[in-house]
Motif scaffolding. Structure first.
Motif, PDB file in Angstrom:
ATOM      1  N   VAL A 112      -1.237   4.711   8.750  1.00  0.00           N
ATOM      2  CA  VAL A 112      -2.007   4.615   9.989  1.00  0.00           C
ATOM      3  C   VAL A 112      -2.739   3.281   9.955  1.00  0.00           C
ATOM      4  CG1 VAL A 112      -3.820   5.647  11.402  1.00  0.00           C
ATOM      5  CG2 VAL A 112      -2.325   7.113  10.018  1.00  0.00           C
ATOM      6  N   PHE A 113      -2.558   2.475  10.988  1.00  0.00           N
ATOM      7  CA  PHE A 113      -3.210   1.159  10.984  1.00  0.00           C
ATOM      8  C   PHE A 113      -3.900   0.880  12.303  1.00  0.00           C
ATOM      9  CE2 PHE A 113       1.182   0.577  12.272  1.00  0.00           C
ATOM     10  CZ  PHE A 113       1.157  -0.384  13.272  1.00  0.00           C
ATOM     11  N   ARG A 114      -5.020   0.180  12.200  1.00  0.00           N
ATOM     12  CA  ARG A 114      -5.847  -0.125  13.379  1.00  0.00           C
ATOM     13  C   ARG A 114      -6.091  -1.625  13.455  1.00  0.00           C
ATOM     14  NH1 ARG A 114     -11.169   3.259  14.769  1.00  0.00           N
ATOM     15  NH2 ARG A 114      -9.476   4.688  15.312  1.00  0.00           N
ATOM     16  N   ASP A 115      -5.861  -2.194  14.620  1.00  0.00           N
ATOM     17  CA  ASP A 115      -6.115  -3.611  14.849  1.00  0.00           C
ATOM     18  C   ASP A 115      -7.629  -3.859  14.802  1.00  0.00           C
ATOM     19  OD1 ASP A 115      -6.387  -6.204  15.788  1.00  0.00           O
ATOM     20  OD2 ASP A 115      -4.915  -5.987  17.391  1.00  0.00           O
ATOM     21  N   PRO A 145       0.819  -1.225   0.000  1.00  0.00           N
ATOM     22  CA  PRO A 145       0.000   0.000   0.000  1.00  0.00           C
ATOM     23  C   PRO A 145       0.849   1.269   0.000  1.00  0.00           C
ATOM     24  CG  PRO A 145      -0.859  -1.577   1.583  1.00  0.00           C
ATOM     25  CD  PRO A 145       0.457  -2.120   1.113  1.00  0.00           C
ATOM     26  N   ILE A 146       2.009   1.232   0.677  1.00  0.00           N
ATOM     27  CA  ILE A 146       2.883   2.417   0.710  1.00  0.00           C
ATOM     28  C   ILE A 146       3.443   2.704  -0.678  1.00  0.00           C
ATOM     29  CG2 ILE A 146       5.093   3.286   1.575  1.00  0.00           C
ATOM     30  CD1 ILE A 146       4.488   1.966   4.227  1.00  0.00           C
ATOM     31  N   VAL A 147       3.892   1.654  -1.362  1.00  0.00           N
ATOM     32  CA  VAL A 147       4.423   1.831  -2.721  1.00  0.00           C
ATOM     33  C   VAL A 147       3.356   2.400  -3.640  1.00  0.00           C
ATOM     34  CG1 VAL A 147       5.327   0.621  -4.749  1.00  0.00           C
ATOM     35  CG2 VAL A 147       6.154   0.014  -2.470  1.00  0.00           C
ATOM     36  N   GLU A 207      -6.715  -2.591   9.483  1.00  0.00           N
ATOM     37  CA  GLU A 207      -7.161  -1.725   8.397  1.00  0.00           C
ATOM     38  C   GLU A 207      -6.139  -0.610   8.299  1.00  0.00           C
ATOM     39  OE1 GLU A 207     -11.503  -0.538   7.340  1.00  0.00           O
ATOM     40  OE2 GLU A 207     -10.699   1.006   8.658  1.00  0.00           O
ATOM     41  N   THR A 208      -5.536  -0.472   7.133  1.00  0.00           N
ATOM     42  CA  THR A 208      -4.438   0.484   6.988  1.00  0.00           C
ATOM     43  C   THR A 208      -4.785   1.583   5.989  1.00  0.00           C
ATOM     44  OG1 THR A 208      -2.104   0.688   6.387  1.00  0.00           O
ATOM     45  CG2 THR A 208      -3.340  -0.973   5.242  1.00  0.00           C
ATOM     46  N   HIS A 209      -4.391   2.805   6.335  1.00  0.00           N
ATOM     47  CA  HIS A 209      -4.595   3.965   5.473  1.00  0.00           C
ATOM     48  C   HIS A 209      -3.228   4.623   5.263  1.00  0.00           C
ATOM     49  CE1 HIS A 209      -9.082   4.211   6.015  1.00  0.00           C
ATOM     50  NE2 HIS A 209      -8.740   3.390   6.975  1.00  0.00           N
TER      51      HIS A 209
END
Length: 351
Positions: A125-128, A78-80, A106-108
């Motif tokens: 930013v990621f949430r478990d 997702p970063i790339v 869930e990652t943004h």
């Protein structure tokens, strides 16, 4: 760049703010070297900031996989993606913690640009979402169980009400075809066989009828002892379902029963069509979404007037059939029904 300098200063307002967030946050440069790792990221992954800052996130840190188990760090990261389009990226991924256990997040990802519009960093930013995933799995299992005990119409109506699309207690008048089916001399069978054998017979029969009814776009409204009541929007589907049960389902069931030295069974089927009232029927504590009315009652009476292993339908149903099915039926007899001023004509499927 001031943003980068503030990240590297633990006493800066930016660093303090990011460290106070509930969500995990880390920042990388365009080579994916980790510049910042907040306290929540430490707690979720088990990696301290000292262990990861200065390293690349693709160097055996987190090792994200997607929902299909495909490693993302060297392909669809997702970063790339975010850096490549100078935009944002959202994904559900499964990183691996320091202990080796994967967990859903869930990652943004958003990019940071300099004054010239060039990407200089990316923030993830990621949430478990472990609890949400557990709930989803439980909910899907629950749905699977519930669907075994309520009709498709009831299940769909419940979903619609939960979504707020259908007011509770709303009734509707629908034009449907109602199919009734029961086992011939079921009382005699139950008296001669054990309770287990009786229940096994019904489960086998109902299982076959349920599959065929669904294949023909119908819905079993309820099981009533040894009887089934199913509803169809199209009379043609109701008739096709009955024919398939008689020509395929029952012969296959009886073949298996003969192989197991068990007695064969016969059934009766009756179909009627017309307006029905669909709504919640029952008490305050328990209700069934079902159909009621004269059309339903008449379908039950037609079934009782039918002949074993034959299909009998009303003239109302016959009138709704396509020519292909219409020509398969012939007049059989008239029956006097309580409350009806005229005898009802019944038509039987030619064998």
């Amino acid at each position: 760049m001031q943003f980068i300098r503030d990240l590297r200063n633990p006493d800066s307002e930016l660093s303090r703010t990011l460290n106070n967030l509930y969500d995990g946050v880390y920042v990388v440069d365009t080579t994916r070297t980790i510049l910042f790792w907040n306290k929540a990221a430490e707690a979720m992954t088990g990696y301290s900031a000292a262990e990861v800052v200065g390293k690349s996130c693709k160097d055996d840190i987190l090792n994200h996989i997607d929902e299909n188990g495909i490693l993302m760090c060297r392909s669809s990261c997702p970063i790339v993606k975010a850096i490549a389009c100078a935009g944002t990226s959202i994904a559900k991924v499964y990183p691996k913690s320091k202990s080796g256990k994967r967990f859903p997040v869930e990652t943004h990802v958003s990019t940071v640009m300099d004054d010239n519009g060039a990407v200089v960093a990316a923030i993830e930013v990621f949430r478990d979402i472990s609890h949400q995933e557990e709930y989803r799995i439980i909910q899907e299992k629950f749905n699977g169980i519930i669907r075994k005990y309520v009709s498709t119409a009831t299940y769909s109506d419940i979903q619609s009400r939960i979504a707020g699309n259908t007011p509770a207690g709303q009734t509707r008048i629908l034009d449907l075809s109602v199919l009734y089916l029961d086992v011939v001399n079921f009382t005699g069978f139950a008296e001669k066989n054990s309770a287990d054998a009786t229940v096994r017979l019904l489960n086998d029969l109902f299982g076959i009828c349920d599959v065929i009814t669904r294949e023909c776009f119908g819905d079993i409204d309820k099981f009533i002892g040894d009887a089934i009541m199913a509803v169809f929007v199209d009379a043609n589907d109701a008739v096709r379902s009955a024919i398939k049960i008689l020509e395929t389902g029952i012969p296959e069931l009886n073949k298996i029963r003969e192989e197991n030295n068990e007695s064969c069974i016969a059934i009766r089927i009756g179909i009627n069509s017309g307006l029905v009232l669909q709504g919640d029927v029952g008490t305050i504590d328990r209700k069934d979404l079902t159909v009621i009315g004269d059309t339903v009652n008449t379908a039950a009476r037609i079934e009782k007037s039918s002949i074993p292993n034959r299909l009998m339908i009303s003239e109302a149903t016959l009138a709704r059939l396509d020519e292909e099915l219409h020509q398969l039926f012939v007049f059989h007899h008239e029956v006097e029904l309580k409350g009806k001023s005229e005898p009802m004509k019944l038509f039987i499927l030619q064998m």
